[in-house]
Scaffold this active site. Sequence first.
Site, PDB file in Angstrom:
ATOM      1  N   THR A   1      -4.373  -0.482   2.877  1.00 54.61           N
ATOM      2  CA  THR A   1      -5.053   0.658   3.511  1.00 54.61           C
ATOM      3  C   THR A   1      -6.443   0.731   2.903  1.00 54.61           C
ATOM      4  O   THR A   1      -6.590   0.995   1.700  1.00 54.61           O
ATOM      5  CB  THR A   1      -4.307   1.977   3.258  1.00 54.61           C
ATOM      6  OG1 THR A   1      -2.969   1.849   3.743  1.00 54.61           O
ATOM      7  CG2 THR A   1      -5.007   3.124   3.971  1.00 54.61           C
TER       8      THR A   1
ATOM      9  N   LYS B   1      -4.863   3.849  10.811  1.00 54.31           N
ATOM     10  CA  LYS B   1      -4.089   4.142   9.595  1.00 54.31           C
ATOM     11  C   LYS B   1      -4.605   5.420   8.928  1.00 54.31           C
ATOM     12  O   LYS B   1      -3.831   6.230   8.410  1.00 54.31           O
ATOM     13  CB  LYS B   1      -4.171   2.947   8.635  1.00 54.31           C
ATOM     14  CG  LYS B   1      -3.587   3.190   7.252  1.00 54.31           C
ATOM     15  CD  LYS B   1      -2.080   3.447   7.245  1.00 54.31           C
ATOM     16  CE  LYS B   1      -1.587   3.727   5.827  1.00 54.31           C
ATOM     17  NZ  LYS B   1      -0.159   4.011   5.746  1.00 54.31           N
TER      18      LYS B   1
ATOM     19  N   LYS C   1      -6.688   8.293  -2.468  1.00 50.02           N
ATOM     20  CA  LYS C   1      -7.639   7.298  -1.916  1.00 50.02           C
ATOM     21  C   LYS C   1      -7.686   7.394  -0.383  1.00 50.02           C
ATOM     22  O   LYS C   1      -8.753   7.425   0.219  1.00 50.02           O
ATOM     23  CB  LYS C   1      -7.173   5.899  -2.366  1.00 50.02           C
ATOM     24  CG  LYS C   1      -7.897   4.715  -1.797  1.00 50.02           C
ATOM     25  CD  LYS C   1      -7.107   3.946  -0.752  1.00 50.02           C
ATOM     26  CE  LYS C   1      -5.747   3.409  -1.143  1.00 50.02           C
ATOM     27  NZ  LYS C   1      -5.026   2.731  -0.074  1.00 50.02           N
TER      28      LYS C   1
HETATM   29  P1  NAP Z   1       0.579  -1.352  -5.594  1.00 54.28           P
HETATM   30  O1  NAP Z   1       1.992  -1.348  -6.029  1.00 54.28           O
HETATM   31  O2  NAP Z   1      -0.465  -0.811  -6.495  1.00 54.28           O
HETATM   32  O3  NAP Z   1       0.196  -2.855  -5.162  1.00 54.28           O
HETATM   33  C1  NAP Z   1      -1.104  -3.348  -5.081  1.00 54.28           C
HETATM   34  C2  NAP Z   1      -1.101  -4.703  -5.752  1.00 54.28           C
HETATM   35  O4  NAP Z   1      -2.396  -5.315  -5.582  1.00 54.28           O
HETATM   36  C3  NAP Z   1      -0.862  -4.586  -7.262  1.00 54.28           C
HETATM   37  O5  NAP Z   1       0.238  -5.401  -7.621  1.00 54.28           O
HETATM   38  C4  NAP Z   1      -2.162  -5.046  -7.866  1.00 54.28           C
HETATM   39  O6  NAP Z   1      -2.058  -5.743  -9.075  1.00 54.28           O
HETATM   40  C5  NAP Z   1      -2.702  -5.969  -6.796  1.00 54.28           C
HETATM   41  N1  NAP Z   1      -4.155  -6.110  -6.949  1.00 54.28           N
HETATM   42  C6  NAP Z   1      -5.084  -5.137  -6.939  1.00 54.28           C
HETATM   43  N2  NAP Z   1      -6.302  -5.658  -7.140  1.00 54.28           N
HETATM   44  C7  NAP Z   1      -6.133  -6.984  -7.296  1.00 54.28           C
HETATM   45  C8  NAP Z   1      -7.010  -8.069  -7.536  1.00 54.28           C
HETATM   46  N3  NAP Z   1      -8.333  -7.875  -7.691  1.00 54.28           N
HETATM   47  N4  NAP Z   1      -6.493  -9.298  -7.628  1.00 54.28           N
HETATM   48  C9  NAP Z   1      -5.176  -9.493  -7.493  1.00 54.28           C
HETATM   49  N5  NAP Z   1      -4.282  -8.515  -7.267  1.00 54.28           N
HETATM   50  C10 NAP Z   1      -4.756  -7.269  -7.173  1.00 54.28           C
HETATM   51  O7  NAP Z   1       0.438  -0.549  -4.222  1.00 54.28           O
HETATM   52  P2  NAP Z   1       1.433  -0.541  -2.957  1.00 54.28           P
HETATM   53  O8  NAP Z   1       2.224   0.692  -2.975  1.00 54.28           O
HETATM   54  O9  NAP Z   1       2.088  -1.864  -2.822  1.00 54.28           O
HETATM   55  O10 NAP Z   1       0.366  -0.352  -1.774  1.00 54.28           O
HETATM   56  C11 NAP Z   1      -0.485  -1.407  -1.363  1.00 54.28           C
HETATM   57  C12 NAP Z   1      -1.419  -0.875  -0.261  1.00 54.28           C
HETATM   58  O11 NAP Z   1      -0.634  -0.440   0.850  1.00 54.28           O
HETATM   59  C13 NAP Z   1      -2.255   0.338  -0.702  1.00 54.28           C
HETATM   60  O12 NAP Z   1      -3.511   0.264  -0.093  1.00 54.28           O
HETATM   61  C14 NAP Z   1      -1.451   1.518  -0.171  1.00 54.28           C
HETATM   62  O13 NAP Z   1      -2.273   2.637   0.081  1.00 54.28           O
HETATM   63  C15 NAP Z   1      -0.870   0.929   1.113  1.00 54.28           C
HETATM   64  N6  NAP Z   1       0.435   1.488   1.545  1.00 54.28           N
HETATM   65  C16 NAP Z   1       1.398   1.796   0.642  1.00 54.28           C
HETATM   66  C17 NAP Z   1       2.617   2.317   1.100  1.00 54.28           C
HETATM   67  C18 NAP Z   1       3.727   2.683   0.134  1.00 54.28           C
HETATM   68  O14 NAP Z   1       4.626   3.428   0.540  1.00 54.28           O
HETATM   69  N7  NAP Z   1       3.725   2.196  -1.093  1.00 54.28           N
HETATM   70  C19 NAP Z   1       2.837   2.494   2.465  1.00 54.28           C
HETATM   71  C20 NAP Z   1       1.833   2.129   3.356  1.00 54.28           C
HETATM   72  C21 NAP Z   1       0.626   1.620   2.898  1.00 54.28           C
HETATM   73  P3  NAP Z   1      -1.471  -5.082 -10.406  1.00 54.28           P
HETATM   74  O15 NAP Z   1      -0.008  -5.400 -10.349  1.00 54.28           O
HETATM   75  O16 NAP Z   1      -2.186  -5.727 -11.527  1.00 54.28           O
HETATM   76  O17 NAP Z   1      -1.751  -3.598 -10.321  1.00 54.28           O
END
Ligand code: NAP
Length: 301
Positions: free
Chosen positions: A103, A178, A246
């Site tokens: 997102t 979104k 965010k």
């Molecule tokens: P998350 O657990 O924080 O996953 C994001 C991943 O991206 C983390 O593992 C992070 O690494 C990695 N990352 C960030 N910057 C990076 C970089 N420069 N190089 C390599 N890896 C990097 O978040 P999430 O819940 O999976 O959500 C991911 C996205 O989907 C977000 O934008 C969120 O708003 C959206 N979303 C989430 C949900 C939900 O229910 N969770 C639902 C819909 C949409 P690290 O492990 O080091 O932090």
Amino acid sequence: MSLVPSPVTFIGTGIMGSRMAEHLIANGHPLHVHNRTRQKAEALLKKGAVWHDTPESAAAASDRVITMLGLPSDVEQVYFGQEGVRGILAAAKPGSLLIDMTTSSPRLAERISQAAEERGMESLDAPVSGGDVGARNASLVVMVGGRQEAFDRGVPLLNQLGKSITLLGPAGSGQQCKLVNQIAVAVGMVAWCEALAVAKAAGLDPSMVQAVIGGGAAGSWGLTNLAPRALGADFNPGFLVRHLVKDICLAHKEADIHGVRLPGLEVAWRLYEILKEAGYSEAGTQVLFHHYDTNRGVSKQ
Ligand code: NAP
């Protein structure tokens, strides 16, 4: 039509990405992965995924690259590179299809699309709704922006991650949709938390109330999936508080551009900022209920 398995790169194996990538392995695709913290990719590596130390190396390993990162700044860094480190756009093969499912900002999606085209690649912005449950069950709703030809190429793969895949318009349109979704989600969180806080204060069984009203006009994804976690004092993410903040910022900025005022979203924003300041950035968004429960309303802190 079934998709013939072929290599896919997946960058960002956090809460959502790790579950989504598992479906690609289950569907037989040789998977190349990278994540900032390697440990979060270990489960995928045990299932046969190939580790890459950098986005550059991962992007060069296949001609279909999916990203599921956290923030727009993460997307910017991974696509455009930083401080002498090459990003996906410099490293991927000409002809590659790049799909960002984070997102993120619609403007950034437009920039990625333009840069991809200049390098003979295609790109889609394809953020999702449906939460960790949708990622686990491959039942995500995927909102796509980009060209029709890129969409047609991406759909068979996206079908393995979601139940509804829709092209909304040109690059950035998926992110716009979104952010609209997130306005409804954020304001809806306040609605069910307030409703259940009053149910509890009035001496009703809040779980019973949740089940009863969830089947009527007050029903919502959050009330069905997140309220039971909140009532059981399970505040693990799910969906991180800092990611909802965010999304609220991004949505508010977009609404501002279009001259639409959002007083309801501003209430949700204020409440979630209070939670962030109270140290709940890494909690699930359902932690909002905890504050109504313990403080009889976060605004009274
Ligand atoms: P998350 O657990 O924080 O996953 C994001 C991943 O991206 C983390 O593992 C992070 O690494 C990695 N990352 C960030 N910057 C990076 C970089 N420069 N190089 C390599 N890896 C990097 O978040 P999430 O819940 O999976 O959500 C991911 C996205 O989907 C977000 O934008 C969120 O708003 C959206 N979303 C989430 C949900 C939900 O229910 N969770 C639902 C819909 C949409 P690290 O492990 O080091 O932090």
